[in-house]
Design a protein around this motif. Sequence first.
Motif, PDB file in Angstrom:
ATOM      1  N   UNK A 197       2.789 -19.649   5.625  1.00 56.07           N
ATOM      2  CA  UNK A 197       3.864 -19.261   4.706  1.00 56.07           C
ATOM      3  C   UNK A 197       4.210 -17.781   4.818  1.00 56.07           C
ATOM      4  N   UNK A 198       4.336 -17.287   6.036  1.00 57.10           N
ATOM      5  CA  UNK A 198       4.781 -15.919   6.319  1.00 57.10           C
ATOM      6  C   UNK A 198       3.797 -14.848   5.858  1.00 57.10           C
ATOM      7  N   UNK A 199       2.520 -15.212   5.758  1.00 57.39           N
ATOM      8  CA  UNK A 199       1.496 -14.224   5.394  1.00 57.39           C
ATOM      9  C   UNK A 199       0.251 -14.457   6.238  1.00 57.39           C
ATOM     10  N   UNK A 200      -0.474 -13.370   6.495  1.00 54.00           N
ATOM     11  CA  UNK A 200      -1.738 -13.467   7.211  1.00 54.00           C
ATOM     12  C   UNK A 200      -2.774 -14.036   6.255  1.00 54.00           C
ATOM     13  N   UNK A 201      -3.442 -15.095   6.663  1.00 51.87           N
ATOM     14  CA  UNK A 201      -4.457 -15.726   5.816  1.00 51.87           C
ATOM     15  C   UNK A 201      -5.881 -15.482   6.320  1.00 51.87           C
ATOM     16  N   UNK A 202      -6.024 -15.335   7.641  1.00 56.40           N
ATOM     17  CA  UNK A 202      -7.350 -15.138   8.226  1.00 56.40           C
ATOM     18  C   UNK A 202      -7.221 -14.262   9.462  1.00 56.40           C
ATOM     19  N   UNK A 203      -8.353 -13.629   9.827  1.00 63.15           N
ATOM     20  CA  UNK A 203      -8.388 -12.909  11.096  1.00 63.15           C
ATOM     21  C   UNK A 203      -9.799 -12.910  11.652  1.00 63.15           C
ATOM     22  N   UNK A 204      -9.864 -12.760  12.971  1.00 62.74           N
ATOM     23  CA  UNK A 204     -11.107 -12.647  13.714  1.00 62.74           C
ATOM     24  C   UNK A 204     -10.931 -11.430  14.595  1.00 62.74           C
ATOM     25  N   UNK A 205     -11.736 -10.404  14.376  1.00 66.52           N
ATOM     26  CA  UNK A 205     -11.476  -9.166  15.091  1.00 66.52           C
ATOM     27  C   UNK A 205     -12.674  -8.584  15.788  1.00 66.52           C
ATOM     28  N   UNK A 206     -12.378  -7.578  16.596  1.00 69.36           N
ATOM     29  CA  UNK A 206     -13.402  -6.886  17.357  1.00 69.36           C
ATOM     30  C   UNK A 206     -13.022  -5.420  17.468  1.00 69.36           C
ATOM     31  N   UNK A 207     -13.834  -4.567  16.876  1.00 64.07           N
ATOM     32  CA  UNK A 207     -13.768  -3.130  17.129  1.00 64.07           C
ATOM     33  C   UNK A 207     -15.010  -2.813  17.936  1.00 64.07           C
ATOM     34  N   UNK A 208     -14.892  -2.079  19.010  1.00 64.29           N
ATOM     35  CA  UNK A 208     -16.055  -1.810  19.874  1.00 64.29           C
ATOM     36  C   UNK A 208     -16.971  -0.731  19.266  1.00 64.29           C
ATOM     37  N   UNK A 209     -17.745  -1.116  18.268  1.00 62.49           N
ATOM     38  CA  UNK A 209     -18.595  -0.158  17.552  1.00 62.49           C
ATOM     39  C   UNK A 209     -19.523   0.628  18.472  1.00 62.49           C
ATOM     40  N   UNK A 210     -20.181   0.013  19.454  1.00 62.13           N
ATOM     41  CA  UNK A 210     -21.037   0.824  20.330  1.00 62.13           C
ATOM     42  C   UNK A 210     -20.255   1.944  21.023  1.00 62.13           C
ATOM     43  N   UNK A 211     -19.054   1.655  21.469  1.00 62.14           N
ATOM     44  CA  UNK A 211     -18.228   2.658  22.146  1.00 62.14           C
ATOM     45  C   UNK A 211     -17.815   3.768  21.167  1.00 62.14           C
ATOM     46  N   UNK A 212     -17.425   3.400  19.953  1.00 62.10           N
ATOM     47  CA  UNK A 212     -17.031   4.388  18.941  1.00 62.10           C
ATOM     48  C   UNK A 212     -18.215   5.295  18.614  1.00 62.10           C
ATOM     49  N   UNK A 213     -19.361   4.688  18.349  1.00 62.89           N
ATOM     50  CA  UNK A 213     -20.550   5.470  17.998  1.00 62.89           C
ATOM     51  C   UNK A 213     -21.004   6.367  19.153  1.00 62.89           C
ATOM     52  N   UNK A 214     -20.875   5.893  20.376  1.00 62.72           N
ATOM     53  CA  UNK A 214     -21.249   6.699  21.539  1.00 62.72           C
ATOM     54  C   UNK A 214     -20.349   7.929  21.663  1.00 62.72           C
ATOM     55  N   UNK A 215     -19.063   7.766  21.403  1.00 59.65           N
ATOM     56  CA  UNK A 215     -18.151   8.912  21.467  1.00 59.65           C
ATOM     57  C   UNK A 215     -18.515   9.954  20.398  1.00 59.65           C
ATOM     58  N   UNK A 216     -18.859   9.492  19.209  1.00 63.08           N
ATOM     59  CA  UNK A 216     -19.273  10.412  18.145  1.00 63.08           C
ATOM     60  C   UNK A 216     -20.572  11.113  18.540  1.00 63.08           C
ATOM     61  N   UNK A 217     -21.546  10.328  19.043  1.00 63.76           N
ATOM     62  CA  UNK A 217     -22.848  10.887  19.433  1.00 63.76           C
ATOM     63  C   UNK A 217     -22.677  11.924  20.544  1.00 63.76           C
ATOM     64  N   UNK A 218     -21.864  11.619  21.535  1.00 67.19           N
ATOM     65  CA  UNK A 218     -21.639  12.568  22.627  1.00 67.19           C
ATOM     66  C   UNK A 218     -21.051  13.878  22.111  1.00 67.19           C
ATOM     67  N   UNK A 219     -20.127  13.772  21.181  1.00 61.05           N
ATOM     68  CA  UNK A 219     -19.522  14.979  20.596  1.00 61.05           C
ATOM     69  C   UNK A 219     -20.571  15.804  19.854  1.00 61.05           C
ATOM     70  N   UNK A 220     -21.390  15.119  19.065  1.00 62.98           N
ATOM     71  CA  UNK A 220     -22.446  15.815  18.293  1.00 62.98           C
ATOM     72  C   UNK A 220     -23.415  16.498  19.256  1.00 62.98           C
ATOM     73  N   UNK A 221     -23.823  15.780  20.320  1.00 63.54           N
ATOM     74  CA  UNK A 221     -24.782  16.336  21.281  1.00 63.54           C
ATOM     75  C   UNK A 221     -24.225  17.558  22.022  1.00 63.54           C
ATOM     76  N   UNK A 222     -22.916  17.598  22.210  1.00 58.36           N
ATOM     77  CA  UNK A 222     -22.291  18.707  22.940  1.00 58.36           C
ATOM     78  C   UNK A 222     -22.047  19.919  22.052  1.00 58.36           C
ATOM     79  N   UNK A 223     -22.140  19.730  20.743  1.00 55.56           N
ATOM     80  CA  UNK A 223     -21.827  20.846  19.841  1.00 55.56           C
ATOM     81  C   UNK A 223     -23.011  21.295  19.050  1.00 55.56           C
TER      82      UNK A 223
END
Length: 138
Positions: free
Chosen positions: A112-138
């Motif tokens: 009925x023209x609305x989102x009712x469900x979703x199945x998603x994927x955010x690459x948490x290991x990749x996100x956390x690795x980018x944050x960790x690399x930044x912290x380690x470099x600074x």
Amino acid sequence: MSQYPTNKEILTYFFDIYNNKNYEDLHDYFAADYYDHGLPQVRSVEDAIAILKLTHTAFPDIQVVINDLIEEGEKIAFRGYFTATHLGEFVGIPASGARIEFEALEIFKFEDHKVTESWGYWPMPQILEQIKQHIDQN
């Protein structure tokens, strides 16, 4: 001509909320009992708004570019590119100033023209690795 936006237009409007922070617009696009199978804490449109607000607390400048919206029946597959700066607490990690970027995938179901469900994927290991690399470099 239909008075309703197409399902692809609805998803475009939804992802624009990441960019413009018009949270209440989500009520126009998602069912009240929206169910996110990827996030156990999201069982309503209000829960989805709360998650968007938390995302913006951690990443206030998050931007989304839609790469693909592929529609089949009542479902749409989304592939998008996200960029953001880690400027607030995220999964227990204090703001680091890390610039992150990632691709995400999600499938949305419509009724009925609305989102009712979703199945998603955010690459948490990749996100956390980018944050960790930044912290380690600074």
